[in-house]
Scaffold this motif. Structure first.
Motif, mmCIF file in Angstrom:
data_model
loop_
_atom_site.group_PDB
_atom_site.id
_atom_site.type_symbol
_atom_site.label_atom_id
_atom_site.label_comp_id
_atom_site.label_asym_id
_atom_site.label_seq_id
_atom_site.Cartn_x
_atom_site.Cartn_y
_atom_site.Cartn_z
ATOM 1 N N ASP A 162 0.950 -1.067 -0.351
ATOM 2 C CA ASP A 162 0.156 -0.624 0.090
ATOM 3 C C ASP A 162 1.084 1.140 -0.239
ATOM 4 O OD1 ASP A 162 -2.461 -1.554 -0.249
ATOM 5 O OD2 ASP A 162 -2.472 -1.669 1.952
ATOM 6 N N VAL A 163 2.376 0.779 -0.076
ATOM 7 C CA VAL A 163 3.100 2.645 -0.128
ATOM 8 C C VAL A 163 3.664 1.872 -1.623
ATOM 9 C CG1 VAL A 163 5.359 3.415 1.067
ATOM 10 C CG2 VAL A 163 3.442 2.038 2.873
ATOM 11 N N GLU A 164 3.623 3.489 -1.486
ATOM 12 C CA GLU A 164 3.906 3.636 -3.010
ATOM 13 C C GLU A 164 5.952 3.594 -2.786
ATOM 14 O OE1 GLU A 164 4.761 6.995 -6.975
ATOM 15 O OE2 GLU A 164 3.196 7.325 -5.194
ATOM 16 N N LEU A 165 6.794 3.076 -3.884
ATOM 17 C CA LEU A 165 8.190 2.808 -3.361
ATOM 18 C C LEU A 165 8.674 4.301 -5.082
ATOM 19 C CD1 LEU A 165 10.765 2.674 -2.215
ATOM 20 C CD2 LEU A 165 10.940 0.091 -3.483
ATOM 21 N N VAL A 166 9.702 4.731 -4.144
ATOM 22 C CA VAL A 166 10.300 6.042 -5.762
ATOM 23 C C VAL A 166 11.583 5.542 -5.308
ATOM 24 C CG1 VAL A 166 10.201 7.793 -7.280
ATOM 25 C CG2 VAL A 166 8.428 7.134 -6.037
ATOM 26 N N HIS A 167 12.023 5.232 -6.398
ATOM 27 C CA HIS A 167 13.887 5.210 -6.087
ATOM 28 C C HIS A 167 14.627 7.022 -7.129
ATOM 29 C CE1 HIS A 167 14.476 1.209 -4.458
ATOM 30 N NE2 HIS A 167 13.763 0.469 -5.697
ATOM 31 N N MET A 168 15.380 7.697 -6.319
ATOM 32 C CA MET A 168 15.648 8.509 -6.808
ATOM 33 C C MET A 168 17.440 8.577 -6.614
ATOM 34 S SD MET A 168 14.697 12.712 -5.994
ATOM 35 C CE MET A 168 13.002 11.696 -6.687
ATOM 36 N N LEU A 169 18.199 9.118 -7.253
ATOM 37 C CA LEU A 169 19.360 9.250 -7.526
ATOM 38 C C LEU A 169 20.144 10.497 -6.366
ATOM 39 C CD1 LEU A 169 20.442 8.352 -11.076
ATOM 40 C CD2 LEU A 169 20.871 7.001 -8.264
ATOM 41 N N VAL A 170 21.141 10.109 -5.736
ATOM 42 C CA VAL A 170 20.657 11.559 -5.099
ATOM 43 C C VAL A 170 20.869 13.514 -5.213
ATOM 44 C CG1 VAL A 170 23.683 11.512 -4.833
ATOM 45 C CG2 VAL A 170 22.370 12.391 -2.546
ATOM 46 N N ASP A 171 22.554 13.073 -6.483
ATOM 47 C CA ASP A 171 22.471 14.329 -7.171
ATOM 48 C C ASP A 171 21.148 15.339 -7.932
ATOM 49 O OD1 ASP A 171 21.351 12.204 -8.626
ATOM 50 O OD2 ASP A 171 23.344 12.967 -9.931
ATOM 51 N N ASN A 172 19.490 14.211 -7.918
ATOM 52 C CA ASN A 172 18.511 14.467 -8.532
ATOM 53 C C ASN A 172 17.364 14.942 -6.787
ATOM 54 O OD1 ASN A 172 15.591 15.190 -10.099
ATOM 55 N ND2 ASN A 172 14.856 12.564 -9.894
ATOM 56 N N ALA A 173 17.550 14.417 -6.039
ATOM 57 C CA ALA A 173 16.919 13.912 -5.305
ATOM 58 C C ALA A 173 16.957 15.777 -4.061
ATOM 59 C CB ALA A 173 17.201 13.347 -3.919
ATOM 60 N N ALA A 174 18.471 15.843 -4.187
ATOM 61 C CA ALA A 174 18.940 17.659 -3.822
ATOM 62 C C ALA A 174 18.268 18.799 -4.479
ATOM 63 C CB ALA A 174 20.139 17.273 -4.195
ATOM 64 N N MET A 175 18.242 18.360 -6.445
ATOM 65 C CA MET A 175 17.206 19.658 -6.448
ATOM 66 C C MET A 175 15.510 19.984 -6.448
ATOM 67 S SD MET A 175 19.344 19.133 -10.693
ATOM 68 C CE MET A 175 18.995 17.695 -11.247
ATOM 69 N N GLN A 176 15.498 18.538 -6.539
ATOM 70 C CA GLN A 176 13.432 18.219 -6.352
ATOM 71 C C GLN A 176 13.138 18.459 -5.203
ATOM 72 O OE1 GLN A 176 11.492 17.322 -8.370
ATOM 73 N NE2 GLN A 176 13.347 17.229 -9.384
ATOM 74 N N LEU A 177 14.065 18.073 -3.553
ATOM 75 C CA LEU A 177 14.415 19.560 -2.572
ATOM 76 C C LEU A 177 13.435 20.137 -2.743
ATOM 77 C CD1 LEU A 177 16.016 17.319 -0.351
ATOM 78 C CD2 LEU A 177 13.935 17.526 0.324
ATOM 79 N N ILE A 178 13.791 21.181 -3.641
ATOM 80 C CA ILE A 178 14.054 22.890 -3.751
ATOM 81 C C ILE A 178 12.641 22.804 -4.829
ATOM 82 C CG2 ILE A 178 15.149 24.448 -4.162
ATOM 83 C CD1 ILE A 178 16.253 23.292 -2.424
ATOM 84 N N ALA A 179 12.891 22.104 -5.831
ATOM 85 C CA ALA A 179 12.084 22.747 -6.654
ATOM 86 C C ALA A 179 10.477 22.136 -6.266
ATOM 87 C CB ALA A 179 12.934 21.624 -8.094
ATOM 88 N N ASN A 180 9.740 20.640 -5.900
ATOM 89 C CA ASN A 180 9.218 20.681 -5.805
ATOM 90 C C ASN A 180 8.802 19.473 -4.063
ATOM 91 O OD1 ASN A 180 6.830 19.562 -5.779
ATOM 92 N ND2 ASN A 180 7.091 17.571 -7.530
ATOM 93 N N PRO A 181 8.803 20.297 -3.378
ATOM 94 C CA PRO A 181 9.344 19.770 -1.396
ATOM 95 C C PRO A 181 7.713 19.022 -1.219
ATOM 96 C CG PRO A 181 9.218 22.299 -1.283
ATOM 97 C CD PRO A 181 9.821 21.885 -2.981
ATOM 98 N N ARG A 182 6.566 19.413 -1.979
ATOM 99 C CA ARG A 182 5.842 18.847 -1.679
ATOM 100 C C ARG A 182 5.061 17.450 -1.782
ATOM 101 N NH1 ARG A 182 2.588 23.939 -2.934
ATOM 102 N NH2 ARG A 182 3.220 23.715 -5.183
ATOM 103 N N SER A 183 6.206 16.826 -3.209
ATOM 104 C CA SER A 183 6.018 15.134 -3.351
ATOM 105 C C SER A 183 6.708 14.574 -2.683
ATOM 106 C CB SER A 183 6.946 15.161 -4.818
ATOM 107 O OG SER A 183 8.529 15.577 -4.366
ATOM 108 N N PHE A 184 7.681 15.331 -1.521
ATOM 109 C CA PHE A 184 7.850 13.581 -0.503
ATOM 110 C C PHE A 184 7.060 13.585 0.624
ATOM 111 C CE2 PHE A 184 11.975 15.846 -2.798
ATOM 112 C CZ PHE A 184 12.330 14.805 -3.142
ATOM 113 N N ASP A 185 7.012 12.373 0.623
ATOM 114 C CA ASP A 185 6.565 11.598 2.287
ATOM 115 C C ASP A 185 7.435 11.921 3.471
ATOM 116 O OD1 ASP A 185 4.737 10.636 4.068
ATOM 117 O OD2 ASP A 185 4.327 9.391 2.688
ATOM 118 N N VAL A 186 8.488 10.359 2.362
ATOM 119 C CA VAL A 186 9.037 9.638 3.665
ATOM 120 C C VAL A 186 10.272 9.809 2.686
ATOM 121 C CG1 VAL A 186 10.401 7.658 4.631
ATOM 122 C CG2 VAL A 186 8.384 8.151 5.588
ATOM 123 N N LEU A 187 11.521 10.341 3.306
ATOM 124 C CA LEU A 187 12.844 10.038 2.450
ATOM 125 C C LEU A 187 13.679 9.024 2.786
ATOM 126 C CD1 LEU A 187 13.945 11.578 0.081
ATOM 127 C CD2 LEU A 187 15.040 13.539 1.126
#
Length: 341
Positions: free
Chosen positions: A202-227
């Motif tokens: 019931d929990v979606e799993l997304v894999h993300m490379l760390v450099d992309n994660a650093a960008m997405q934290l700034i670009a789209n912080p609402r997209s994260f639930d548990v990092l």
């Protein structure tokens, strides 16, 4: 039921902000028993060690550990013992393998963040960082003055247990951060997290490379639930995420192990020796850490909620420390929280 808390104020601003947290705890939970010990540079000055065996034994026998900060620039970084080793020993020997850092920007601090509120609104994430493996605990070798080696080591068991923590606390999604395109530990991490995810359909799993994660934290912080992240990446990304809240001085954290092991609760900021003793440190991270300790370490959600609500009221009233764009000192900020309780 009363509880025994070992308090380790530590270095720099640690004693100042921990005193604020204790003032608040004494109002909402007057049945707690506090036992203070030295750690870090303070302990090295008094006993020649960053953490004495007596202090460690007290921690291991407690119900929870409330920690301030460690770090003292007067001690060499390459010493056999240094202030940070006391904290490292607690994490490693108590096997506190999961560090949890909530990141939830407050409307009352919308003007303190470098981001517009409409960009932050709805952001509510929890960073789960593996805390006892990776580069920080691997072998260290200095083969010459021009060459040094740090080993990053992970096992499937280490990945499995921290991943299960992340999936258990997730509401909808786990974003697992790695560098699987380059690092062997990254590939082991991704494989292990994927396997654990099969037990949580019931929990979606997304894999993300760390450099992309650093960008997405700034670009789209609402997209994260548990990092979910390994040790080094989590250390860096959680500090980056603190700017979403306006200041690192607003972030609490909990370091947890298996059931029955006391958790260690500490504000995410460092010892800030440049402002230590001046009475200007932001005590909010320590106060919110006390709330986190009540909720996660002592199963007292009502008292935790009372503190968190008081923090919001104090900030809404306009009282701010300098890191949040205000002029209030540590004591004034603490008094604003106490007045709101």
């Amino acid at each position: 039921m009363s509880a025994r808390i070992v308090v380790l104020p530590g270095d720099g601003i640690g004693p100042e902000v921990i005193n604020s947290a204790l003032d608040v705890l004494n109002v909402v939970a007057d049945d707690l028993e506090f036992e203070k010990h030295l750690v870090g540079g303070a302990s090295m000055r008094a006993f020649g060690r960053s953490l004495t065996d007596e202090a460690f034994a007290a921690c291991s026998e407690s119900d929870a550990i409330l920690f301030g900060s460690v770090g003292d620039p007067s001690f060499p970084l390459d010493g056999a013992d240094k202030p940070e080793e006391g904290l490292r020993r607690l994490r490693f020997e108590l096997d506190l393998y999961a560090n949890l850092r909530p990141v939830k920007p407050r409307l009352s601090l919308a003007d303190a963040s470098p981001f517009r509120w409409e960009h932050l609104d709805g952001t509510d994430m929890l960073i789960v960082r593996e805390l006892t493996g990776g580069l920080y605990f691997g072998g260290k070798h200095e083969s010459s003055e021009h060459r040094a080696i740090d080993e990053s080591v992970y096992t499937t068991a280490q990945v499995d247990r921290v991943a299960r923590v992340a999936f258990r606390v997730a509401r909808r999604k786990v974003t697992s951060v790695d560098k699987a395109n380059i690092l062997e530990t990254g590939r082991l991490w991704r494989t292990g997290v994927t396997k654990v995810g099969e037990d949580f359909p019931d929990v979606e799993l997304v894999h993300m490379l760390v450099d992309n994660a650093a960008m997405q934290l700034i670009a789209n912080p609402r997209s994260f639930d548990v990092l979910l992240t390994e040790n080094l990446f989590g250390d860096i990304l959680s500090d980056e995420a603190s700017m979403l809240t306006g200041s690192l001085g607003m972030l609490p954290s909990a370091s947890l192990g298996d059931p029955g092991v006391p958790g260690l609760f500490e504000p995410s900021h460092g010892s800030a020796p440049d402002i230590a003793g001046r009475g200007v440190a932001n005590p909010m991270a320590a106060i919110l850490t006390a709330a986190m300790m009540l909720r996660m370490g002592l199963n007292r959600p009502d008292e935790a909620e009372a503190i968190e609500s008081a923090v919001d009221k104090a900030l809404t009233s306009g009282t701010r420390t300098r890191d949040l764009g205000g002029i209030a000192g540590t004591q004034e900020m603490t008094q604003a929280v106490l007045a709101a309780l």
